[in-house]
Scaffold this active site. Structure first.
Site, PDB file in Angstrom:
ATOM      1  N   LYS A  79       0.846  -1.203   0.000  1.00 36.41           N
ATOM      2  CA  LYS A  79       0.000   0.000   0.000  1.00 36.41           C
ATOM      3  C   LYS A  79       0.874   1.242   0.000  1.00 36.41           C
ATOM      4  CE  LYS A  79      -4.121   1.852   0.229  1.00 36.41           C
ATOM      5  NZ  LYS A  79      -3.708   2.905  -0.709  1.00 36.41           N
ATOM      6  N   LYS A 103       4.705   2.597   8.563  1.00 44.81           N
ATOM      7  CA  LYS A 103       3.479   3.347   8.832  1.00 44.81           C
ATOM      8  C   LYS A 103       2.271   2.412   8.954  1.00 44.81           C
ATOM      9  CE  LYS A 103       3.176   7.133   6.538  1.00 44.81           C
ATOM     10  NZ  LYS A 103       2.937   8.134   5.476  1.00 44.81           N
ATOM     11  N   LYS A 115       5.595   2.361  -2.817  1.00 42.04           N
ATOM     12  CA  LYS A 115       5.563   3.758  -3.239  1.00 42.04           C
ATOM     13  C   LYS A 115       6.046   3.843  -4.673  1.00 42.04           C
ATOM     14  CE  LYS A 115       4.538   7.605  -0.901  1.00 42.04           C
ATOM     15  NZ  LYS A 115       3.572   7.719   0.191  1.00 42.04           N
ATOM     16  N   THR A 203      -5.604  12.636   5.786  1.00 41.69           N
ATOM     17  CA  THR A 203      -4.205  12.862   6.181  1.00 41.69           C
ATOM     18  C   THR A 203      -4.080  14.116   7.024  1.00 41.69           C
ATOM     19  OG1 THR A 203      -3.493  11.833   4.102  1.00 41.69           O
ATOM     20  CG2 THR A 203      -1.828  13.004   5.375  1.00 41.69           C
ATOM     21  N   ASN A 234      -3.259  19.450  -0.054  1.00 40.51           N
ATOM     22  CA  ASN A 234      -4.333  18.771   0.654  1.00 40.51           C
ATOM     23  C   ASN A 234      -4.031  18.598   2.148  1.00 40.51           C
ATOM     24  OD1 ASN A 234      -6.897  17.333   0.546  1.00 40.51           O
ATOM     25  ND2 ASN A 234      -5.705  15.515   0.990  1.00 40.51           N
ATOM     26  N   SER A 363      -7.534   5.380   3.646  1.00 40.09           N
ATOM     27  CA  SER A 363      -7.502   4.513   2.470  1.00 40.09           C
ATOM     28  C   SER A 363      -7.977   3.106   2.815  1.00 40.09           C
ATOM     29  CB  SER A 363      -6.073   4.447   1.909  1.00 40.09           C
ATOM     30  OG  SER A 363      -5.774   5.593   1.151  1.00 40.09           O
TER      31      SER A 363
END
Length: 430
Positions: A79, A103, A115, A203, A234, A363
């Site tokens: 993820k 994380k 990523k 976030t 954001n 998510s």
């Protein structure tokens, strides 16, 4: 000039990878991590580099380079976000993928870390060109992503629209009876394309929550506390939005174009309106004055929120920081040596893998809803998010006290111990 810029970018990317490895090794040494498991976690599982052609609006063909690094999937599917930025390369993707592993593990999610992105400056391309670039990149990745394998999400310079293009392209490669099973191949989608209420602010809301939990822990009232934000995308906007609701005062903002300051306070909502109408730049906003960006981190404030790129707080500017708290909205914004300086000065740091984990938790909620055919309301999403983050924050504070370490080391210890337990229980094939 070009050589200098290229050199600075190279140092930034090497620094991020060096930082995450130092952070990992420090925590691994403290808990005396099993040497065989350590070998596994030190390297990535898979790395993909794809070169693909895209026809531009003028008819010319341009070749782009895209990356996807999958670090570890012991806890579940990979993820992590996809970013569109000139600094994207294999080392940057490796560092960011590792941070994602820690994380997701810290948050207690059934995910691993990944990523990636494309090395480009999105401001130089039209919306139609970005759509073709995104779709071609998705096609090039093929079955190396998938709803139960690797689930991308928005990151720097990507958004819900980007995810919708990826979703549509990926589903177009599947047979009609398989398409409905692939809605959760990406998260951070628009609501109409299967996105979740609250994912857009998850976030930034998570950054705010960790600041709120810190304030409760330290018995600090956030009302009238002055804060500065680097990056008004954001994450930066939503963190500022919720802090302002608590009575805190935004006094300075820095973005890629420059920095603005107003000691009497900057209206978060008015600044957002201006930025949206001004191609994303805070410069020229009438409610603040322009300032020298080199002086940004040295401003007099209580809370500093770096919510832009990695390695922004360095040994050069760390001694100038006056904030009592640094809340890491970005991934890897604080250099390891700079952190040593700050900790010695008594500055608290809420580490990135805790502070900005609201995004991946949001998510996860979206992924679950798609998977189970459910729709959650905004209040329910935010309530579940706060509960999850409060649990993680409490564990980190407790671990920091019991091990007599800083919050980042405590967070890494928790994340690594969960992975170690998984490998010990399952064994290593063959």
């Amino acid at each position: 000039m070009t050589t200098t810029i290229t050199s600075e970018k190279k140092q930034l990317k090497q620094g991020m990878l060096d930082n995450v490895m130092r952070q990992f090794n420090n925590a691994a040494d403290i808990i005396e991590l099993n040497k065989n498991i350590r070998k596994i976690l030190e390297v990535t599982n898979n790395e993909f580099i794809v070169h693909f052609p895209v026809r531009m609006d003028n008819g010319e063909v341009e070749i782009f380079t895209g990356y996807r690094v999958q670090h570890n999937n012991a806890l579940g599917p990979y993820k992590g976000g996809l970013r569109y930025h000139p600094t994207v390369d294999i080392d940057a993707a490796r560092a960011l993928a590792m941070w994602m592993t820690w994380k997701t593990s810290l948050a207690g999610l059934p995910y691993g870390g990944a990523k990636g992105g494309i090395q480009l400056d999105p401001t130089k391309y039209s919306q139609d060109e970005l759509q073709r670039i995104t779709r071609r990149f998705t096609y090039a990745l093929g079955d190396n992503i998938g709803p139960e394998l690797d689930i991308p999400a928005p990151d720097v310079n990507t958004n819900a629209q980007t995810m919708a293009w990826i979703l549509d392209t990926y589903m177009s490669t599947k047979s009609p009876n398989e398409r409905s099973k692939n809605l959760h191949v990406v998260t951070g989608k628009p609501i109409g394309a299967g996105g979740s209420e609250g994912r857009d602010r998850a976030t930034g809301y998570g950054v705010f929550l960790t600041i709120k939990f810190w304030a409760e822990n330290k018995k600090v009232d956030l009302k009238n506390k002055r804060f500065i934000v680097q990056g008004f995308g954001n994450v930066g906007y939503w963190a500022a939005h919720f802090l302002e609701k608590e009575g805190a005062i935004l006094t300075a903002v820095q973005d890629a174009y420059g920095s603005i300051y107003n000691e009497d306070g900057i209206s978060t909502e008015k600044l957002l309106e201006y930025v949206q109408a001004n191609k994303g730049s805070v410069l020229g906003f009438s409610g603040a004055n322009t300032m020298d960006s080199a002086d940004f981190f040295g401003l007099d404030c209580d809370i500093c929120i770096p919510a832009a790129l990695g390695n922004q707080i360095t040994v050069e500017n760390a001694p100038k920081i006056k904030a009592r708290l640094i809340a890491e909205g970005a991934n890897g914004p604080t250099d390891v040596k700079a952190e040593e300086i700050l900790l010695k000065r008594g500055v608290d740091i809420i580490p990135d893998i805790l502070c900005n984990s609201g995004g991946v938790i949001g998510s996860y909620f979206e992924w679950l809803q798609n998977r189970n055919g459910e729709i959650w309301h905004l209040d329910e999403v935010l309530e579940k998010l706060e509960k999850k983050m409060r649990e993680s924050f409490g564990k980190v504070v407790h671990k920091a006290k019991s091990k007599k370490v800083d919050m980042r080391t405590a967070a890494f210890i928790i994340a690594i111990e969960r992975l170690e337990e998984t490998y010990v229980q399952r064994g290593i094939f063959p």
